[in-house]
Design an enzyme around this catalytic site. Sequence first.
Site, PDB file in Angstrom:
ATOM      1  N   HIS A  52       0.825  -1.219   0.000  1.00 56.71           N
ATOM      2  CA  HIS A  52       0.000   0.000   0.000  1.00 56.71           C
ATOM      3  C   HIS A  52       0.856   1.265   0.000  1.00 56.71           C
ATOM      4  O   HIS A  52       1.914   1.326   0.634  1.00 56.71           O
ATOM      5  CB  HIS A  52      -1.043  -0.005   1.114  1.00 56.71           C
ATOM      6  CG  HIS A  52      -0.539   0.060   2.521  1.00 56.71           C
ATOM      7  ND1 HIS A  52      -0.345   1.249   3.189  1.00 56.71           N
ATOM      8  CD2 HIS A  52      -0.227  -0.907   3.406  1.00 56.71           C
ATOM      9  CE1 HIS A  52       0.059   0.997   4.427  1.00 56.71           C
ATOM     10  NE2 HIS A  52       0.155  -0.299   4.583  1.00 56.71           N
ATOM     11  N   GLU A 112      -5.212   1.628   2.362  1.00 56.77           N
ATOM     12  CA  GLU A 112      -5.118   0.443   3.217  1.00 56.77           C
ATOM     13  C   GLU A 112      -5.360   0.802   4.669  1.00 56.77           C
ATOM     14  O   GLU A 112      -6.030   0.084   5.411  1.00 56.77           O
ATOM     15  CB  GLU A 112      -3.724  -0.197   3.067  1.00 56.77           C
ATOM     16  CG  GLU A 112      -3.585  -1.559   3.745  1.00 56.77           C
ATOM     17  CD  GLU A 112      -3.138  -1.514   5.209  1.00 56.77           C
ATOM     18  OE1 GLU A 112      -3.161  -2.565   5.858  1.00 56.77           O
ATOM     19  OE2 GLU A 112      -2.784  -0.432   5.722  1.00 56.77           O
ATOM     20  N   GLU A 113      -4.828   1.957   5.076  1.00 56.43           N
ATOM     21  CA  GLU A 113      -4.873   2.337   6.493  1.00 56.43           C
ATOM     22  C   GLU A 113      -6.288   2.647   6.984  1.00 56.43           C
ATOM     23  O   GLU A 113      -6.524   2.728   8.181  1.00 56.43           O
ATOM     24  CB  GLU A 113      -3.958   3.543   6.763  1.00 56.43           C
ATOM     25  CG  GLU A 113      -2.465   3.287   6.524  1.00 56.43           C
ATOM     26  CD  GLU A 113      -1.828   2.328   7.523  1.00 56.43           C
ATOM     27  OE1 GLU A 113      -2.530   1.854   8.423  1.00 56.43           O
ATOM     28  OE2 GLU A 113      -0.626   2.057   7.365  1.00 56.43           O
ATOM     29  N   ASP A 171       3.863  -6.058   3.440  1.00 53.59           N
ATOM     30  CA  ASP A 171       3.595  -4.963   4.385  1.00 53.59           C
ATOM     31  C   ASP A 171       4.504  -5.138   5.597  1.00 53.59           C
ATOM     32  O   ASP A 171       5.225  -6.114   5.686  1.00 53.59           O
ATOM     33  CB  ASP A 171       2.111  -5.009   4.796  1.00 53.59           C
ATOM     34  CG  ASP A 171       1.561  -3.661   5.240  1.00 53.59           C
ATOM     35  OD1 ASP A 171       2.358  -2.792   5.679  1.00 53.59           O
ATOM     36  OD2 ASP A 171       0.337  -3.480   5.181  1.00 53.59           O
ATOM     37  N   HIS A 221       3.395   2.968  13.005  1.00 53.19           N
ATOM     38  CA  HIS A 221       2.479   4.111  13.142  1.00 53.19           C
ATOM     39  C   HIS A 221       3.039   5.187  14.071  1.00 53.19           C
ATOM     40  O   HIS A 221       2.278   5.923  14.704  1.00 53.19           O
ATOM     41  CB  HIS A 221       1.080   3.670  13.585  1.00 53.19           C
ATOM     42  CG  HIS A 221       0.331   2.947  12.495  1.00 53.19           C
ATOM     43  ND1 HIS A 221      -1.025   2.744  12.524  1.00 53.19           N
ATOM     44  CD2 HIS A 221       0.760   2.414  11.330  1.00 53.19           C
ATOM     45  CE1 HIS A 221      -1.383   2.095  11.426  1.00 53.19           C
ATOM     46  NE2 HIS A 221      -0.310   1.872  10.685  1.00 53.19           N
TER      47      HIS A 221
END
Length: 348
Positions: free
Chosen positions: A71, A204-205, A227, A313
Site C-alpha cells: 500500500h 489500506e490504512e 507490508d 504508526h
Amino acid sequence: MKKFNEVAINKMETLIKELVEAYGPSGEEAAVRELIEEKIKDSVDRTFTDNLGNLFAIREGAAPLLMFSAHMDEIGVIVTHIDDNGFLRIAPIGGVAPHLLVGQRLSFKNGVTGTVYHEKIKALKELDWPKLYLDIGAAGAAAAREHIRIGDMACLHQPFVNLGGRYMAKAMDDRIGCAVLVEAARRLPGSLPQGVCFVFSVQEEVGLRGATTAAYRLEPDYGFAVDVTLVGDTPEAPLMAVSLGQGPAIKVKDRSVLCHPRVRELMIETAEKHKIPYQLEVLERGGTDAGAIHLSREGVPSGAISIPCRYVHSPSEMVDAGDVAHAVELIEKIIMVSWPLPDSGSGA
Ligand code: CO
Ligand code: ZN
C-alpha cells in the site's frame, strides 16, 4: 549485522528515502504513485491506474496470475475545524495514537508545515483528539484559511535516516513494501514461469479499500500482501515471535486473514530451498491487503510477506536492511516458482 547484498541495498536506499519522505495520507497517494510509476515502468510490460488510484504494474505471462500488493498510503490527520486564532483542530486518518503526535511536525500537500500541541491536561490519559491542535504559525483565522481548508490532510514530517544497517523514517508502513516490490520487479529475468502484477494500493490504512477493487479487477489466482509487521523485541513489548534482523516474516495470520496453507507452505519451502532466513508471523491485531484480496470474488488463496518493523504508526518506524534485502530475494524466488493453477476446494 547481516549484510546480504551491500551493493543492491545501497542502490535501494535512495529509493526508500524518496518513497518514505513523499506525502501520501490515505486518499492522497498521487505523489507516491507518480514516483513508483517512474521507478517501475522500465521493469514491467505495462502500468495503469484504476478509478480509486491503485497503480498496477504488469509482467504478462501464462496462467496462473500472481498479485503482489503493497500500500502507498500512510497514516495522517485531517483538518476538522479552524478556530478564530488560526489553530487547526484535527482528527486521525488511520490508526494514529494522539500522544505520538505531540511536539511532532506535520506537513500538508502544499508544503504548509506545523506542529502539534495540546491544551491543559492533568494526566497523560486525558490526551485525546479534542485536546490536540495543529499550529501552522498563522496569525489568525484568515491567515490560516489562505492556505488550509477543512478536510485538508497532513502527514508526519520526518527525514529518512540510515542508522547503520537499520533504517528509520515515517511511513515505512508501507513504503518499504513498495520499495521491496519495485526492487523485486527490477531484478526479475526476461522470462517468467507465469504472469505477475505488482499492485500499489490506496487506502489500506482506512480499511483495505484499494486492494478490494484492485483484486476484483485483476482476478488473480494467488494474492500476496507485502507490508510491515510488529515485533516483540523491544523493552517490555507485547509477546510476539518476530524480531528485527531475523529475516522477513511469512504470515500465518492476522486479524484480516488466515493465510492459505498451500501459499504459506510454498513460501516456506522456497525460503528454505534458497536458504533465505524467515520468521513465522502471528499478528494478533492489524490487517493487510491480503485480508481484502483473499475475499475477492470466489476467494483467492493468499498469503503475506512482512517486513519486521519497530514503532509502527509512529514518526520513527524502524526496519532492518538485511530483512529488506531478504524480502526482495524471497519475492523474486516466489515469482520464479511454477505455481499450479489453484483448484477449488483444495483448502487445508
Ligand atoms: Co499501517
Ligand atoms: Zn501497512
